[in-house]
Write a protein that holds these residues in place. Structure first.
Motif, mmCIF file in Angstrom:
data_model
loop_
_atom_site.group_PDB
_atom_site.id
_atom_site.type_symbol
_atom_site.label_atom_id
_atom_site.label_comp_id
_atom_site.label_asym_id
_atom_site.label_seq_id
_atom_site.Cartn_x
_atom_site.Cartn_y
_atom_site.Cartn_z
ATOM 1 N N PRO A 26 -54.320 38.516 -44.956
ATOM 2 C CA PRO A 26 -54.276 37.083 -45.251
ATOM 3 C C PRO A 26 -55.589 36.334 -45.089
ATOM 4 N N TRP A 27 -56.658 36.999 -44.649
ATOM 5 C CA TRP A 27 -57.875 36.234 -44.362
ATOM 6 C C TRP A 27 -58.344 35.372 -45.548
ATOM 7 N N ALA A 36 -60.574 45.627 -55.683
ATOM 8 C CA ALA A 36 -59.289 45.970 -55.042
ATOM 9 C C ALA A 36 -58.886 44.949 -53.977
ATOM 10 N N MET A 37 -57.586 44.725 -53.857
ATOM 11 C CA MET A 37 -57.022 43.899 -52.804
ATOM 12 C C MET A 37 -56.869 44.746 -51.543
ATOM 13 N N VAL A 47 -44.195 46.120 -45.665
ATOM 14 C CA VAL A 47 -44.051 46.389 -47.100
ATOM 15 C C VAL A 47 -44.185 45.073 -47.858
ATOM 16 N N GLU A 48 -43.476 44.083 -47.371
ATOM 17 C CA GLU A 48 -43.492 42.765 -48.010
ATOM 18 C C GLU A 48 -44.923 42.229 -48.109
ATOM 19 N N GLU A 67 -47.044 41.252 -51.387
ATOM 20 C CA GLU A 67 -47.687 39.946 -51.560
ATOM 21 C C GLU A 67 -49.147 40.106 -52.001
ATOM 22 N N CYS A 68 -49.816 41.083 -51.426
ATOM 23 C CA CYS A 68 -51.205 41.343 -51.814
ATOM 24 C C CYS A 68 -51.289 41.712 -53.295
ATOM 25 N N ILE A 69 -50.335 42.489 -53.748
ATOM 26 C CA ILE A 69 -50.306 42.849 -55.163
ATOM 27 C C ILE A 69 -50.118 41.595 -56.013
ATOM 28 N N GLU A 70 -49.213 40.755 -55.574
ATOM 29 C CA GLU A 70 -48.945 39.534 -56.335
ATOM 30 C C GLU A 70 -50.202 38.674 -56.457
#
Lengths: 430, 430, 430, 430
Positions: D103-104, D125-126, D158-159, D163-166
């Motif tokens: 989240p940074w 990449a995320m 996992v969630e 979220e990172c993918i989103e």
């Protein structure tokens, strides 16, 4: 009389549950050892008299550069820390002294002495800190402290060490431990020789302030926080330092501060032989300065270190008087539990080393009977000395099973209610 | 009926000396374990049924590239070696099988079988040798064998492995172990990819010759004899190989073949989980592939490996059936003594791992109770299981104290008189 | 006038092929360096004056404990070896001295001197050998030499070292290098302290026999052939030895004899600072004492070592006069080629270190400008100094491209015809 | 058109100072390379087209568990970070993409895209973060994340990855990098197999959320923050993961995440061969995951990695398309300077690897001419390609000497005035 944090009745109740099994195990071990011509009572006495110091900072939850995950009821200050240390000693009977870290533990010396007194504790070596910047500090240690390029920064670091001595004098300490993070992260960043000269000069100023009955311990470490070179990188440099600084200066050995595969017990032997072993920071490691619980990764290595210590003790090695201290980072356990268990592991290694048949060992060594010499050590190591340790505890009113007694007493929940939660740790410093 | 080299009366006489103490220790341990809800008799059974293979080459004195210092009475050929292996098994009851090395042990299969039979021995995995040149060999392995740039050399190496299978078939072996020294000493000397492709192709030819009920074990090693790169350098590459070679191919783990600090027990767990653990070469190491006696340097690590094995056994891990073998170099001890002691150390680790309270362990793990989980292992490890091992030996007519019985029997002196001294070793290859 | 083995016309013809490109590269580099205020001619002079000794044993093919794969035309004795060393010096102009190993190179001193003279060679440090048993030797070194439990064995080892001094005196050597394999393979096999005391006492007897104008170099090594402990295991112990043995005693640093990850250049700096750096055994390593070709694995590390040497030289460090020698095992190359290339790599590192802008470096260090300090070293390191080395060679009649010239001259084929093939190597000592 | 933070006139003025020397050096190198049949212009093109991503977190000052010493003008949020990344790319022309950490770096995707656009930057990449607890997070990662014993904690991890993918989808990223700290600090703390099963199951859930044109990179690391075992501890386990997770899953190699002495370039070759190399985190290390500047400790090792990459590229290895990213911790330098220098070091290694005469190399390899094969690599490595890199920069309007241009532009002082000082770092977690 010590005002312990856990009721002696609680300990007594817990001990009652384990006493019968302990007596049976103790009797059986006593008979077994008698067949080996060893008097179990003498071992209990020796173990009982043995103590290892705990570090004040060890009772807080540790962390890594990635994160710190706080525990419940973390100590807020040195007085909370002393309470926790008092519990450790109360339950194990094995940790009579606490080692302070300045500036973290700065407080009124009188108050410290009184608090310690109520807990039956004393003070071990003082520890200075020039590896991080204290708030309001004039010169930063980002690029070094006692070996910094700037004379003003070096002077500030010297001053801080002298302050540690002053505090120590007021609370009955008799030694100063100096570990610095000075070094470099790039080839070329510093001149090795100039940097070491600066360090030696600064340390000579510290030594000048040392009372006559004090010792100064310098501690080497291969790397971290500096990742290319470290000023006091190994025992070779540490030995040079102890020689340069004179008769009050000794080398401190931390079990996790060595290069991979290094034979640590041999370094211990060399320092004893040349009268420069100051003492230990006990812990265990698998990869580096992991600061894991003593004896948790390689208990035989710990035994081999104690084998050297008992050997030196029994042959009356000149000037042999090492300080014993735990130094660990407790990231995933209750620090009080880890320190109790670790103190017992140190005692265990000591007890095992006392079991070594040194006459037989010497004879096998002289005959080049490598196999039987090795088996002589292994036989001592594989003897389960738990009944000896437990009996030593029970007899001094400590707990037969300190972890169980601690949990039963609900100490952690109690202090968690009293001490507000500490928020997070670092992060972002990948 | 086995024609052992040492009189059973000699063993009996020696056992008589130790029996009383054994019974006492055994009774005490039995009571102690009963308090932990463990039936000592079941442990004796398990240990009694356990065997570890010995390598034929292990009964000769080893050496280093600097020198080899021969011992007295070294075996002259495979039949002498089998005699020595027979003694090891007779006294320990723990080493029913011998692993042969071709071409060193080449002999008439029928004679081998007969000899083994008289000694109560069987044959374990066959070992091929393409890391040194045999006399009269057409193509040298100086620059590789199964991965050599030249097709003719690769074919010769394949042929040799097939020959090992043929010999093995004749003597009842069921596995081939392939360890090669192929690699390089300079960056650029070989193309990693081409070299590995060649290796895989050659090994596929070997696998084609494998009987349906055989397994093939590939063994990885980080370095030595190649000092910059090694074709089968680690378990990652070894796992790739086992996948490429199909269902009969498995990975062999030698405890000394890993990078410094590597967590070996975790590799063992991974290979079990992915159904590719073939077996072990047991030994110990401090610096590299030191080939020291099993359990002599880090006995807790050996225990942790067995902790994985017992865990897999007890949960019925699919396809779990690893081969157990010693592989050591005995440079300063009588090889027979070292192999006896090492076989017992393997049994010891097995017995200790059987003592782990797996229900409690699992529960602590689920609760993230790291300290108690760790103590559950330590409690098992520190239990002195010597009475269990000794009782297992005594009950099958082996020696309570094999080293003492061996020395009392004077076997080494006897064979030293029969077998002419082997002259020196290398030198000049600094 | 030296009677070289390769015709100077052959060298000249080969040089003619490379001269034009060399002149172009040299001119371009000269201009580039001039822009950096560096006079290329002065560098050629310095490099030209630099020499590194070759070890007599290095011209034979090396091996490992698994096998030795002989090369063609291996030297049969010290005179063949000197011929090979002569070729190395003739083609590189960089290796004026040869270091002998006793007893391997024992011969009539007068004959040695005459032979060396015809080849334009001199003799460097003498090397004793108590890590293997010579034929007919009374006491075995299986369990140690200078630190052996038996006084007679120690006396024999002392005697051998004194003999090396005697031979050295006769051939103009001025130093003795002592490396021993003494140590242990099992915890408990030896008492570290007793063993070290014995070693020191024995070495004191050797030092007594040292002529006043000689130096004695002790060489440490972490492990191998001993795999649990080694008497002279690291530079810390080595430094203790040099102190105990007095002003003629110095520490020798072999680049492959350290624990993993150790900062070797820092050890070099410490030994210079405390006036105990005796010299070097140059080679390279990836895993341990691999004895790979100098600069083949980590050329930047070699540069960093030379950075310390040039720094010491330029600031006139007191008592700074290290010996430089190659010490490698050539398992897969023609030893002559490897030694030529390695001598050039040593020169390369020296030339690069001479390029460091030390004024700028010091200034960046004082300013804690880590990045620019690091770049100051990197800039020197990445300068391609090959034209400087080649010009130095060409001007003294050596080869611009020594490997090409050597191959063109057909020396190996010629000696292969003269010298009978050496059969195999060891094996069986896994 | 990018709105760079430094005036192009400032860069131009700085370039003018260095242009003449550059042209001279470039011309000389061109002639030299022409003699080696290499067209310097083609190299400039290749280098010019090469880019390496920078990590958003890299522009902040790093730290260790002992302390963090902040620098001046540290970025306050992702927009400041992007400004800094823009400067790096503007001056080097080598870092067109930025890799975010969630989240940074969480922010409005549209704002991120716009900001990046004005700076001429794209997104790489995320990176997810489950190795530390974010504020307000429901379940702690103290005892693990994707492999945690509790299903709820695993689901939360996992969630977070989903979220990172989103976020990544919204800003044009095409890959997710997953590095976790999960493992254990004590033998027994976790069951290796259960823990790995949990990890695989959780990751399969993440993969389900992966868009069809994305890749997922898993990153292994030997240790830290876990100090006894780590779930994704080495490339062997990483390869198993990539196989289990299917065709979109690849292994990421961080140069500092390996055991001591490991041959990293060989791991790279294996992953290429088996089509599972996902990409790199470039940095350098001496002791562990030191996160030092790329190429600062062992530049030859970096070259050897690129030698594998160029080899794969030139032979058209199937599925070969690795991502390149820097990942370093800048504790004692200005992070912008370190990232610029490191990007150039990566380019340097690439350029050197392009110089390798692969035809000759292959031929020497087939002939087992180890020495000449090695020299073929060394010749490429020691060529000073600085003029090629500088010309590539100059031609695209970047700086000939980025460090000098950066300092001259006064960027750091400017942002230091705008951005308030960040207070201290950790401490107390020894």
């Amino acid at each position: 009389m010590a005002e312990y944090k856990i009721g002696s009745d609680q300990i007594g109740a817990n001990n009652d549950k384990h006493a019968k099994a302990l007596y049976a195990d103790y009797a059986a071990l006593g008979e077994h050892l008698a067949r080996r011509n060893i008097d179990i009572e003498k071992l209990v006495e020796k173990v009982s008299a043995y103590g290892v110091a705990v570090p004040s900072w060890g009772v807080g939850t540790g962390g890594t550069r990635f994160a710190r995950f706080p525990g419940a009821g973390e100590p807020r200050d040195i007085f909370d820390k002393l309470d926790d240390c008092g519990v450790i000693h109360q339950l194990t009977g094995a940790t009579p002294n606490v080692s302070l870290h300045i500036p973290w533990d700065k407080a009124d010396p009188k108050a410290l002495l009184e608090k310690a007194d109520t807990l039956g504790l004393g003070f071990d070596a003082m520890n200075s800190n020039t590896f991080s910047d204290a708030e309001g500090q004039k010169h930063s240690y980002k690029f070094g402290s006692l070996s910094h390029a700037s004379a003003a920064t070096r002077a500030q670091a010297v001053e801080h060490n002298i302050e540690c001595i002053e505090i120590g004098k007021a609370i009955g300490s008799k030694a100063l431990t100096v570990w610095i993070g000075d070094g470099s992260n790039f080839p070329g960043q510093t001149n090795f020789t100039t940097q070491f000269e600066r360090y030696l000069d600064a340390m000579k100023d510290v030594v000048k302030a040392l009372p006559a009955d004090w010792r100064i311990f310098t501690e080497h470490k291969m790397y971290e926080p500096a990742f290319y070179s470290t000023v006091v990188q190994d025992w070779g440099t540490n030995y040079m330092i102890a020689q340069e600084l004179g008769p009050q200066a000794y080398c401190l050995v931390d079990l996790g501060h060595h290069a991979p595969n290094v034979n640590i017990e041999m370094i211990v032997a060399r320092l004893i032989q040349f009268k420069k072993l100051g003492g230990f920071h006990f812990n265990d490691s698998k990869y580096g300065d992991d600061d894991l619980d003593t004896g948790s990764i390689d208990p035989f290595r710990l035994f081999l270190v104690f084998n050297e210590l008992v050997d030196a003790e029994q042959r009356g090695a000149e000037g042999f008087d090492p300080a014993h201290m735990l130094d660990q980072s407790h990231n995933v356990t209750d620090p009080i539990e880890s320190l109790m268990q670790s103190a017992m592991e140190v005692q265990r290694a000591y007890a095992q080393a006392l079991l070594v048949d040194r006459g037989a060992l010497k004879s096998f060594q002289e005959d080049n009977d490598a196999l039987m010499a090795a088996q002589t050590l292994k036989k001592a190591f594989r003897t389960d000395v738990e009944p000896i340790l437990a009996m030593a505890r029970q007899r001094k009113g400590a707990a037969i099973d300190p972890i169980a007694a601690y949990r039963a007493a609900g100490y952690r929940a109690k202090v968690a209610a009293e001490r507000p939660a500490v928020t997070g740790g670092s992060g972002g410093i990948v």
